[in-house]
Design a protein around this motif. Structure first.
Motif, PDB file in Angstrom:
ATOM      1  N   ARG A  97     -17.368  -6.777  -1.433  1.00  0.00           N
ATOM      2  CA  ARG A  97     -17.347  -5.469  -0.767  1.00  0.00           C
ATOM      3  C   ARG A  97     -15.927  -5.089  -0.350  1.00  0.00           C
ATOM      4  NH1 ARG A  97     -20.074  -6.747   3.555  1.00  0.00           N
ATOM      5  NH2 ARG A  97     -18.258  -7.015   4.861  1.00  0.00           N
ATOM      6  N   ASN A  98     -15.215  -6.025   0.252  1.00  0.00           N
ATOM      7  CA  ASN A  98     -13.863  -5.750   0.717  1.00  0.00           C
ATOM      8  C   ASN A  98     -12.881  -5.601  -0.444  1.00  0.00           C
ATOM      9  OD1 ASN A  98     -13.651  -5.724   3.786  1.00  0.00           O
ATOM     10  ND2 ASN A  98     -15.015  -7.456   3.409  1.00  0.00           N
ATOM     11  N   ILE A  99     -13.033  -6.382  -1.484  1.00  0.00           N
ATOM     12  CA  ILE A  99     -12.165  -6.261  -2.659  1.00  0.00           C
ATOM     13  C   ILE A  99     -12.331  -4.889  -3.295  1.00  0.00           C
ATOM     14  CG2 ILE A  99     -11.866  -7.045  -5.051  1.00  0.00           C
ATOM     15  CD1 ILE A  99     -12.446  -9.931  -3.944  1.00  0.00           C
ATOM     16  N   MET A 100     -13.565  -4.457  -3.467  1.00  0.00           N
ATOM     17  CA  MET A 100     -13.796  -3.168  -4.119  1.00  0.00           C
ATOM     18  C   MET A 100     -13.236  -2.027  -3.275  1.00  0.00           C
ATOM     19  SD  MET A 100     -14.810  -4.186  -6.917  1.00  0.00           S
ATOM     20  CE  MET A 100     -15.059  -2.604  -7.699  1.00  0.00           C
ATOM     21  N   ARG A 101     -13.305  -2.141  -1.971  1.00  0.00           N
ATOM     22  CA  ARG A 101     -12.758  -1.094  -1.102  1.00  0.00           C
ATOM     23  C   ARG A 101     -11.231  -1.112  -1.120  1.00  0.00           C
ATOM     24  NH1 ARG A 101     -14.186  -2.787   3.496  1.00  0.00           N
ATOM     25  NH2 ARG A 101     -12.186  -3.663   3.990  1.00  0.00           N
ATOM     26  N   GLU A 102     -10.643  -2.281  -1.101  1.00  0.00           N
ATOM     27  CA  GLU A 102      -9.195  -2.398  -0.978  1.00  0.00           C
ATOM     28  C   GLU A 102      -8.445  -2.156  -2.291  1.00  0.00           C
ATOM     29  OE1 GLU A 102      -7.378  -2.719   1.725  1.00  0.00           O
ATOM     30  OE2 GLU A 102      -9.071  -2.910   3.079  1.00  0.00           O
ATOM     31  N   SER A 103      -8.964  -2.666  -3.418  1.00  0.00           N
ATOM     32  CA  SER A 103      -8.199  -2.587  -4.675  1.00  0.00           C
ATOM     33  C   SER A 103      -9.015  -2.150  -5.875  1.00  0.00           C
ATOM     34  CB  SER A 103      -7.598  -3.965  -4.988  1.00  0.00           C
ATOM     35  OG  SER A 103      -8.641  -4.869  -5.329  1.00  0.00           O
ATOM     36  N   GLY A 104     -10.309  -1.957  -5.707  1.00  0.00           N
ATOM     37  CA  GLY A 104     -11.143  -1.623  -6.854  1.00  0.00           C
ATOM     38  C   GLY A 104     -11.250  -2.771  -7.847  1.00  0.00           C
ATOM     39  N   GLY A 105     -10.883  -3.970  -7.427  1.00  0.00           N
ATOM     40  CA  GLY A 105     -10.951  -5.143  -8.299  1.00  0.00           C
ATOM     41  C   GLY A 105      -9.700  -5.375  -9.132  1.00  0.00           C
ATOM     42  N   ASN A 106      -8.620  -4.641  -8.840  1.00  0.00           N
ATOM     43  CA  ASN A 106      -7.376  -4.766  -9.584  1.00  0.00           C
ATOM     44  C   ASN A 106      -6.459  -5.782  -8.890  1.00  0.00           C
ATOM     45  OD1 ASN A 106      -4.907  -4.502 -10.848  1.00  0.00           O
ATOM     46  ND2 ASN A 106      -4.709  -2.316 -10.486  1.00  0.00           N
ATOM     47  N   PRO A 107      -6.219  -6.957  -9.500  1.00  0.00           N
ATOM     48  CA  PRO A 107      -5.402  -7.972  -8.835  1.00  0.00           C
ATOM     49  C   PRO A 107      -3.930  -7.605  -8.699  1.00  0.00           C
ATOM     50  CG  PRO A 107      -5.939  -8.671 -11.054  1.00  0.00           C
ATOM     51  CD  PRO A 107      -6.719  -7.404 -10.795  1.00  0.00           C
ATOM     52  N   THR A 108      -3.474  -6.584  -9.405  1.00  0.00           N
ATOM     53  CA  THR A 108      -2.070  -6.181  -9.288  1.00  0.00           C
ATOM     54  C   THR A 108      -1.910  -4.876  -8.504  1.00  0.00           C
ATOM     55  OG1 THR A 108      -2.109  -5.029 -11.410  1.00  0.00           O
ATOM     56  CG2 THR A 108      -1.438  -7.348 -11.439  1.00  0.00           C
ATOM     57  N   ALA A 109      -2.970  -4.457  -7.819  1.00  0.00           N
ATOM     58  CA  ALA A 109      -2.888  -3.232  -7.013  1.00  0.00           C
ATOM     59  C   ALA A 109      -1.809  -3.389  -5.943  1.00  0.00           C
ATOM     60  CB  ALA A 109      -4.235  -2.948  -6.356  1.00  0.00           C
ATOM     61  N   GLN A 110      -1.099  -2.304  -5.690  1.00  0.00           N
ATOM     62  CA  GLN A 110      -0.054  -2.315  -4.662  1.00  0.00           C
ATOM     63  C   GLN A 110      -0.065  -0.989  -3.931  1.00  0.00           C
ATOM     64  OE1 GLN A 110       3.828  -3.902  -5.625  1.00  0.00           O
ATOM     65  NE2 GLN A 110       4.820  -2.298  -4.471  1.00  0.00           N
ATOM     66  N   ASN A 111      -0.042  -1.054  -2.605  1.00  0.00           N
ATOM     67  CA  ASN A 111      -0.003   0.141  -1.774  1.00  0.00           C
ATOM     68  C   ASN A 111       1.461   0.514  -1.555  1.00  0.00           C
ATOM     69  OD1 ASN A 111       0.212   1.852   0.494  1.00  0.00           O
ATOM     70  ND2 ASN A 111      -1.766   1.176   1.237  1.00  0.00           N
ATOM     71  N   GLY A 112       1.836   1.686  -2.024  1.00  0.00           N
ATOM     72  CA  GLY A 112       3.215   2.100  -1.877  1.00  0.00           C
ATOM     73  C   GLY A 112       3.438   3.181  -0.844  1.00  0.00           C
ATOM     74  N   TRP A 113       2.427   3.480  -0.022  1.00  0.00           N
ATOM     75  CA  TRP A 113       2.572   4.625   0.870  1.00  0.00           C
ATOM     76  C   TRP A 113       2.330   4.341   2.343  1.00  0.00           C
ATOM     77  CZ3 TRP A 113      -1.722   5.709   3.690  1.00  0.00           C
ATOM     78  CH2 TRP A 113      -2.929   5.219   3.216  1.00  0.00           C
ATOM     79  N   ASP A 114       1.629   3.272   2.714  1.00  0.00           N
ATOM     80  CA  ASP A 114       1.304   3.079   4.136  1.00  0.00           C
ATOM     81  C   ASP A 114       2.520   2.600   4.930  1.00  0.00           C
ATOM     82  OD1 ASP A 114       1.533   0.344   3.674  1.00  0.00           O
ATOM     83  OD2 ASP A 114      -0.543  -0.119   4.129  1.00  0.00           O
ATOM     84  N   LYS A 119       8.037   0.181   5.470  1.00  0.00           N
ATOM     85  CA  LYS A 119       8.936  -0.807   6.077  1.00  0.00           C
ATOM     86  C   LYS A 119       9.422  -1.834   5.060  1.00  0.00           C
ATOM     87  CE  LYS A 119       7.019  -0.536  10.730  1.00  0.00           C
ATOM     88  NZ  LYS A 119       6.307  -1.272  11.800  1.00  0.00           N
ATOM     89  N   GLY A 120       9.012  -1.674   3.773  1.00  0.00           N
ATOM     90  CA  GLY A 120       9.473  -2.570   2.723  1.00  0.00           C
ATOM     91  C   GLY A 120       8.576  -3.753   2.437  1.00  0.00           C
ATOM     92  N   THR A 121       7.383  -3.771   3.001  1.00  0.00           N
ATOM     93  CA  THR A 121       6.452  -4.866   2.791  1.00  0.00           C
ATOM     94  C   THR A 121       5.101  -4.304   2.352  1.00  0.00           C
ATOM     95  OG1 THR A 121       7.559  -5.987   4.636  1.00  0.00           O
ATOM     96  CG2 THR A 121       5.542  -6.991   3.823  1.00  0.00           C
ATOM     97  N   PRO A 122       4.993  -3.860   1.104  1.00  0.00           N
ATOM     98  CA  PRO A 122       3.722  -3.262   0.666  1.00  0.00           C
ATOM     99  C   PRO A 122       2.603  -4.292   0.575  1.00  0.00           C
ATOM    100  CG  PRO A 122       5.183  -3.581  -1.194  1.00  0.00           C
ATOM    101  CD  PRO A 122       5.973  -3.931   0.035  1.00  0.00           C
ATOM    102  N   SER A 123       1.396  -3.847   0.803  1.00  0.00           N
ATOM    103  CA  SER A 123       0.247  -4.727   0.622  1.00  0.00           C
ATOM    104  C   SER A 123      -0.067  -4.796  -0.860  1.00  0.00           C
ATOM    105  CB  SER A 123      -0.950  -4.228   1.436  1.00  0.00           C
ATOM    106  OG  SER A 123      -1.212  -2.869   1.170  1.00  0.00           O
ATOM    107  N   LYS A 124      -0.488  -5.983  -1.299  1.00  0.00           N
ATOM    108  CA  LYS A 124      -0.681  -6.227  -2.727  1.00  0.00           C
ATOM    109  C   LYS A 124      -1.938  -7.043  -2.979  1.00  0.00           C
ATOM    110  CE  LYS A 124       4.308  -6.545  -3.594  1.00  0.00           C
ATOM    111  NZ  LYS A 124       5.391  -7.399  -4.098  1.00  0.00           N
ATOM    112  N   GLY A 125      -2.411  -6.934  -4.208  1.00  0.00           N
ATOM    113  CA  GLY A 125      -3.485  -7.793  -4.683  1.00  0.00           C
ATOM    114  C   GLY A 125      -4.875  -7.284  -4.383  1.00  0.00           C
ATOM    115  N   LEU A 126      -5.847  -8.125  -4.691  1.00  0.00           N
ATOM    116  CA  LEU A 126      -7.255  -7.757  -4.561  1.00  0.00           C
ATOM    117  C   LEU A 126      -7.641  -7.337  -3.157  1.00  0.00           C
ATOM    118  CD1 LEU A 126      -8.811 -10.555  -6.794  1.00  0.00           C
ATOM    119  CD2 LEU A 126      -8.770  -8.101  -7.288  1.00  0.00           C
TER     120      LEU A 126
END
Length: 174
Positions: A97-114, A119-126
């Motif tokens: 449930r949390n993986i699908m909400r956070e990344s849609g199941g993409n292990p290389t997903a990266q948040n570039g906007w929050d 601050k230079g530390t994007p959240s990454k992964g599933l």
């Protein structure tokens, strides 16, 4: 403002909203279904795997060196085995449930906007973990790579257990 002007404005907003939702959905589907060079590099760094079917296929029988399928189902199951051995609570359903909400199941997903990305530390992964959190909650026996699916899931579950009691208790961004 006249009723006709207001009706026209509402119609334009609805049209834009529907278009935005359709575009977002299509982009999410494309990210989930396409293989990236980062995913290809990830496969080369982990145990030898021959991958012929996209992630999520029902008949994906390709296995990692540890006997788990090299897809979301396998990554979750491998993480759960490590979590059980280390006493980290969590269930398949809570992780999925949390993986699908956070990344849609993409292990290389990266948040570039929050704020973290700003601050230079994007959240990454599933499970969209930032590097300092990953480093602090890394679980021995997993890769020291934030975007490694099993390492990302297991570190995030370890963090969630410390902060919320279990990944099962997380129902929004954490």
């Amino acid at each position: 403002m006249t009723t006709q002007t207001r009706t026209g404005r509402i119609a334009r907003i609805r049209t834009l909203s529907v278009a935005a939702l359709a575009t977002t959905g299509a982009a999410a589907a494309a990210l989930t279904l396409t293989s990236t060079s980062a995913q290809a590099a990830e496969t080369k760094q982990s145990a030898p795997v021959v991958r012929t079917a996209p992630t999520g296929d029902v008949q994906d029988t390709q296995k990692t060196g540890k006997g788990y399928a090299n897809n979301l189902d396998g990554w979750i199951k491998e993480s759960l085995a490590i979590m059980k051995a280390k006493g980290i609570p969590g269930s398949y359903e809570g992780l999925h449930r949390n993986i699908m909400r956070e990344s849609g199941g993409n292990p290389t997903a990266q948040n570039g906007w929050d704020i973290n990305a700003q601050k230079g530390t994007p959240s990454k992964g599933l499970l969209q973990v930032i590097q300092p959190t990953f480093s602090a909650y890394h679980v021995a026996g997993t890769a020291h790579d934030l975007t490694n699916p099993v390492a990302n899931i297991t570190a995030a579950a370890n963090y969630a257990a410390d902060r919320y009691g279990s990944i099962d208790n997380v129902n929004s961004a954490y």
